[in-house]
Design an enzyme around this catalytic site. Structure first.
Site, PDB file in Angstrom:
ATOM      1  N   HIS A  56       0.894  -1.165   0.104  1.00 16.36           N
ATOM      2  CA  HIS A  56      -0.096  -0.006  -0.032  1.00 16.36           C
ATOM      3  C   HIS A  56       0.833   1.342   0.024  1.00 16.36           C
ATOM      4  CE1 HIS A  56      -3.956  -1.998   1.801  1.00 16.36           C
ATOM      5  NE2 HIS A  56      -3.483  -2.466   0.676  1.00 16.36           N
ATOM      6  N   GLU A  58       0.910   3.922   1.883  1.00 19.53           N
ATOM      7  CA  GLU A  58       1.500   4.258   3.227  1.00 19.53           C
ATOM      8  C   GLU A  58       2.818   3.356   3.558  1.00 19.53           C
ATOM      9  OE1 GLU A  58      -2.792   4.507   3.896  1.00 19.53           O
ATOM     10  OE2 GLU A  58      -1.721   3.405   2.804  1.00 19.53           O
ATOM     11  N   CYS A  86      -6.025   1.855   6.079  1.00 21.36           N
ATOM     12  CA  CYS A  86      -6.550   0.743   6.384  1.00 21.36           C
ATOM     13  C   CYS A  86      -6.132   0.187   7.829  1.00 21.36           C
ATOM     14  CB  CYS A  86      -6.617  -0.172   5.625  1.00 21.36           C
ATOM     15  SG  CYS A  86      -4.898  -1.056   5.300  1.00 21.36           S
ATOM     16  N   CYS A  89      -2.164  -0.386   7.430  1.00 17.94           N
ATOM     17  CA  CYS A  89      -1.222   0.674   7.233  1.00 17.94           C
ATOM     18  C   CYS A  89      -1.386   1.315   8.641  1.00 17.94           C
ATOM     19  CB  CYS A  89      -1.726   1.512   6.300  1.00 17.94           C
ATOM     20  SG  CYS A  89      -1.440   0.741   4.633  1.00 17.94           S
TER      21      CYS A  89
END
Length: 158
Positions: A56, A58, A86, A89
């Site tokens: 992801h 992040e 999420c 993360c």
């Protein structure tokens, strides 16, 4: 909430990275890590291309910042991301000891900075970042909405 001009500049950098993700047919999310007013880490979504569910925006930005700064802990750093983090993360952000998280669009399905849950406010956890949402929310939301609309249209039978 009031955001500074620097905050807006950093979110625009994250948006540029989100466009990079989109150009790779990934969900358009971008992130930057900032320390002392300068970008020290960048990332955008790449789980499909990297065949890595942890890739992801992040996490990629945190990895980049940790590598550049030579420390897996990122105290005093801020994370700017175009979509509410999420659960995965959020965990990475907490373990990195990021001080502040600024996000653009809310994620009503998987967001854990206030939408579904607020893990950043969970008193039983040992690290709490300051979280602010809604910076350039319209721009961030429109990018995601148009991406998913095009994807749905492409999957419709003719």
């Amino acid at each position: 909430m009031s955001f500074s001009l620097m905050d807006e500049q950093f979110m625009r950098e994250a948006l540029a990275l989100a466009h990079q993700a989109e150009s790779c047919a990934e969900v358009p999310v971008g992130a930057v890590v900032v320390k002392d007013g300068r970008i020290v880490g960048v990332g955008f979504n790449q789980p499909i291309g990297q065949q890595d569910p942890t890739q992801h925006a992040e996490v990629a930005a945190l990895r980049d910042a940790a590598s550049r700064l030579g420390n897996y802990r990122l105290p005093g750093c801020e994370l700017f991301v175009t979509l509410e983090p999420c659960m995965m993360c959020c965990g990475a952000i907490m373990h990195a000891r990021v001080s502040r998280v600024v996000f653009g669009a809310v994620d009503p399905k998987t967001g854990v900075a206030g939408s579904v849950l607020n893990l950043f406010d969970e008193p039983r956890l040992n690290h709490h970042a300051r979280v602010e949402g809604g910076l350039l929310a319209d721009d961030c939301s429109k990018l995601l909405s148009s991406f998913f609309a095009r994807r749905r249209a492409a999957s419709q039978p003719s």
